[in-house]
Design an enzyme around this catalytic site. Structure first.
Site, mmCIF file in Angstrom:
data_model
loop_
_atom_site.group_PDB
_atom_site.id
_atom_site.type_symbol
_atom_site.label_atom_id
_atom_site.label_comp_id
_atom_site.label_asym_id
_atom_site.label_seq_id
_atom_site.Cartn_x
_atom_site.Cartn_y
_atom_site.Cartn_z
ATOM 1 N N GLU A 190 13.111 16.003 49.216
ATOM 2 C CA GLU A 190 13.761 16.304 47.806
ATOM 3 C C GLU A 190 15.026 17.051 48.226
ATOM 4 O O GLU A 190 15.339 18.037 47.418
ATOM 5 C CB GLU A 190 12.973 16.785 46.792
ATOM 6 C CG GLU A 190 12.161 15.964 46.347
ATOM 7 C CD GLU A 190 11.350 16.094 44.822
ATOM 8 O OE1 GLU A 190 11.333 17.239 44.762
ATOM 9 O OE2 GLU A 190 10.784 15.186 44.390
ATOM 10 N N GLU A 249 3.748 18.978 34.065
ATOM 11 C CA GLU A 249 5.146 18.365 34.170
ATOM 12 C C GLU A 249 5.134 16.934 33.425
ATOM 13 O O GLU A 249 5.705 17.003 32.536
ATOM 14 C CB GLU A 249 5.558 18.377 35.430
ATOM 15 C CG GLU A 249 6.832 17.865 35.738
ATOM 16 C CD GLU A 249 7.357 17.603 37.210
ATOM 17 O OE1 GLU A 249 6.570 18.287 37.984
ATOM 18 O OE2 GLU A 249 8.389 16.877 37.354
ATOM 19 N N ASP A 266 3.430 11.330 42.537
ATOM 20 C CA ASP A 266 3.667 12.647 41.866
ATOM 21 C C ASP A 266 3.270 12.891 40.604
ATOM 22 O O ASP A 266 3.643 13.122 39.580
ATOM 23 C CB ASP A 266 5.447 12.934 41.674
ATOM 24 C CG ASP A 266 5.780 14.304 41.735
ATOM 25 O OD1 ASP A 266 4.961 15.231 41.818
ATOM 26 O OD2 ASP A 266 7.058 14.182 41.427
HETATM 27 C C1 BDP Z 1 7.949 17.249 41.522
HETATM 28 C C2 BDP Z 1 8.911 18.455 40.653
HETATM 29 C C3 BDP Z 1 9.597 18.969 41.480
HETATM 30 C C4 BDP Z 1 8.917 19.663 42.519
HETATM 31 C C5 BDP Z 1 8.576 18.584 43.343
HETATM 32 C C6 BDP Z 1 7.525 19.262 44.617
HETATM 33 O O1 BDP Z 1 9.345 17.537 39.605
HETATM 34 O O2 BDP Z 1 10.311 20.047 40.389
HETATM 35 O O3 BDP Z 1 9.988 20.188 43.054
HETATM 36 O O4 BDP Z 1 7.512 17.701 42.631
HETATM 37 O O5 BDP Z 1 6.531 19.125 44.232
HETATM 38 O O6 BDP Z 1 7.025 16.879 40.833
HETATM 39 O O7 BDP Z 1 8.131 19.755 45.496
#
Ligand code: BDP
Length: 684
Positions: A295, A402, A374
């Protein structure tokens, strides 16, 4: 300015309220041990016995409770009663285990190390509370050791509120208790209270800053280090080792080097220097957590290197001091093209890491999210978690809700986690995932993203405390059922509401499946509002680069992940599971749309069609939320007002959100399919 806003004065003690320690009030107890955890334990005991009681350092004075390291006790043959029995039972225990014997009049906790004593003490309090006798010592005879060696909490706390998603990324309970305005908070009492809560459920490691390490947070390795050391001291007293999330490009971000290439000698030396400095300040420093090439975060790919190069670089720096690297496997292409059916985000972690098994250093721990995507309300277990047999592994869970209601909606996740941990790895009746992790190495286990913030009740939603409590309990003993854990949690948290015990347990137990019913159906996931991830947006991510699709059209929906006609993801599982998921006849209903694209009139194993199932579950899910709300309303005056009001207000919002989910999802699929609801309830 710094610490301008005072910390909330009245802090909810969660499951460690004063009633829980009342059993020792005015008594004489003995503590035979030494070290930082013992110092904490002594303070605990002094608070519990109160001014009328005493804490001694030997066996004289007929203590009602003895806590002793086995090697500090006199020869067993000179002992009698519970101490004698506990000494015998403690034979061969590791550093975290304990033997606890009580005959109703007195009790003894014997352990090899001081952490065992701390865990034994909290076990005693739990037992007294669940026995329903806050002022009588329980009768019991137990030996306990944690099933999993690593039981870790990850804070996603930013050093300042301006970073990306606020002070706590994906936090729904206020701001960080650790950082404010770019620095560690000066008043560290809440950190100590938090350490106590975590230790009481057996957590033994914590990383204190967000995995997305923004430039300001890199300074925790330099000017921020003395503060980190102080926080590590607090955690040390509770048997918890402290970790930092680090940015792979730190040498660049700090301006020290022109590169962060893991194979560059100056980079190797730089990290070795950092690790050395940290260990000088924090001798028992846990190590690093790293989100690399994920990401948008930097990583070894930026230099044409791979994850082994990256992880082993940091592992090499930490190895001389006994530190570990938690290397996250949440790696996928977040810029993929929805038009390209050959890409599948679910495959990514396994595609990236499975072939690297066996090449990581001994002090590298791969951190694998529990599901392949996720933290959705329903996902299959991650095939990568099953595949790595020669690499230390922790499975990562998300306590912060989340995608599961953001601590507005009630969603007790223990049944979900328990299902993951009880997953039959081979599919042929062998080890569960928890057993496999326990067997894999002494550097394997579980970790989870915390759900706390500086709200007075820690978790925003009072009942979300159970998720934090339960994660720790499951990590210690994955064989515990969600009901057993909730029985403890309710008895400890609401000691004055014994008549409501069953109601509170049931409310929590059913909440995950209720949440699943009114949100994304049959494992399809991702129908949430983009970015915030609260509330429905059926097509919110449908044409996005994040790789999260439902592929609904006029004929059907779901993602074909079969080997024969789909993305091949099903083939990443051990054969028995791969076979089961591959075929419509054997794929479990709850994961049908995760693995297959089916027509709306496809029949589930229940005999119902997919479209009617969607209509029915959404109507029923929203109805159940109303029932929960009405039930809670009827409890007014029977629980403390603060808790009651907090939950009431959230249940009202949940009713509204569940209706929105129901109506948007049902109307959407009616419009796509043109197939009416058998009961005529869908808004056209
Ligand atoms: C996702 C989240 C994000 C996190 C990412 C992670 O939306 O904010 O940074 O996971 O685990 O679920 O790195």
């Amino acid at each position: 300015g710094r610490d301008a806003r005072p910390l909330t004065p009245t802090i909810d003690p969660c499951w460690l309220g004063p009633a829980v320690t009342a059993v020792l009030r005015g008594r004489h107890v003995s503590l035979l041990a030494a070290g930082p955890v013992t110092d904490t334990l002594r303070q605990e005991l002094e608070a519990a016995v109160g001014p009328a009681g005493t804490v001694g350092g030997d066996l004289t004075g007929e203590p009602v409770l003895v806590l002793a390291r086995r090697d500090l006790l006199p020869d067993a043959t000179t002992l009698t009663g519970p101490v004698r029995r506990a000494v015998d039972a403690a034979h061969g225990l590791g550093g975290e285990g304990f033997a606890l014997v009580g005959d109703g009049r007195s009790a003894a906790i014997v352990a090899t190390g001081e952490r065992g004593l701390l865990y034994g003490y909290f076990h005693l309090l739990r037992s007294a509370a669940t026995a329903g006798s806050a002022d009588a010592l329980p009768t019991l005879d137990v030996v306990r050791e944690p099933a999993l060696a690593i039981r870790m909490i990850n804070q996603w706390d930013n050093t300042s509120a301006g970073d990306h998603l606020g002070s706590v990324e994906r936090g729904y309970a206020g701001d960080s208790i650790f950082f404010r305005d770019g620095r560690m908070v000066a008043d560290r009492r809440r950190i100590a209270d938090y350490a106590r809560l975590l230790a009481s459920v057996g957590i033994n490691a914590v990383s204190i800053n967000n995995v997305n390490v923004h430039p300001a947070a890199v300074r925790l390795l330099t000017d921020g280090l003395p503060d980190v050391a102080d926080v590590a001291r607090i955690f040390r007293g509770f048997g918890i080792s402290t970790y930092l999330s680090v940015n792979f490009a730190s040498p660049l971000v700090l301006g020290d080097l022109p590169t962060a290439d893991p194979c560059d000698a100056s980079v190797v030396a730089w990290w070795a220097g950092v690790a050395e400095r940290i260990h000088r300040e924090i001798p028992d420093f846990g190590g690093f957590v790293v989100k690399a090439n994920s990401e948008g975060q930097p990583g070894p790919f930026d230099y044409g290197r791979d994850h082994v190069d990256g992880a082993n670089l940091l592992a090499g720096a930490l190895a001389p001091f006994g530190g570990r690297v938690f290397w996250r496997c949440f790696v996928y292409d977040h810029r993929q093209d929805w038009r390209d059916r050959s890409t599948d985000r679910a495959r990514a972690a396994h595609d990236h890491f499975a072939a690297l098994d066996g090449r990581f250093a001994d002090n590298v721990v791969l951190q694998v999210k529990c599901g392949p995507m996720d933290f959705q309300v329903r996902e299959p277990v991650s095939p990568l978690a099953l595949a790595m047999t020669r690499t230390n592994t922790v499975v990562e869970f998300q306590i912060t809700q989340e995608y599961t209601g953001q601590q507005i909606d009630l969603c007790c996740l223990l049944p979900q986690w328990q299902e993951f941990l009880a997953f039959d790895v081979s599919g042929e009746g062998g080890d569960t995932l928890a057993c496999a992790l326990a067997r894999r190495s002494a550097s394997s286990g579980v970790c989870a993203v915390s759900n706390i913030g500086d709200d007075a009740n820690w978790t925003g939603h009072k009942l979300a405390q159970a998720n934090l409590y339960g994660f720790g309990r499951l990590a210690w003993d994955p064989a515990l059922s969600p009901r057993e854990i909730l029985d403890e949690w309710v008895a400890l948290t609401f000691p004055d509401a014994a008549d409501l015990h069953e109601t509170l347990v049931e409310l929590q137990l059913g909440s995950w499946s209720t949440y699943e019913m009114y949100t994304a159906p049959l494992g399809v996931g991702w129908m949430v509002t983009p970015h915030t991830h609260y509330g429905p947006a059926v097509d919110g991510y449908e044409y996005s680069k994040w790789g999260t699709y439902h592929f609904a059209d006029r004929d059907g929906l779901g993602v074909d992940r079969s080997v024969a006609t789909g993305t091949g993801f099903a083939g990443q599982y051990p054969t028995a599971w791969a076979q089961r998921y591959e075929h419509l006849e054997t794929c479990p209903d709850e994961l049908l749309l995760f693995f297959h694209h089916v027509p709306y009139l496809h029949r589930l194993h229940t005999g119902e069609t997919v479209i009617q199932h969607i209509y029915d579950t959404h109507v029923e899910g929203a109805r159940r939320v109303v029932t929960m709300r009405d039930l809670w309303r009827s409890l007014e005056g029977r629980l403390d007002d603060v808790s009651w009001t907090n939950v009431m207000e959230r249940l009202e919002r949940q009713v509204g959100s569940a209706r929105e989910w129901r109506d948007q999802v049902n109307t959407y699929f009616f419009r796509k399919s043109g197939i009416p609801d058998r009961h005529g309830r869908v808004i056209h």
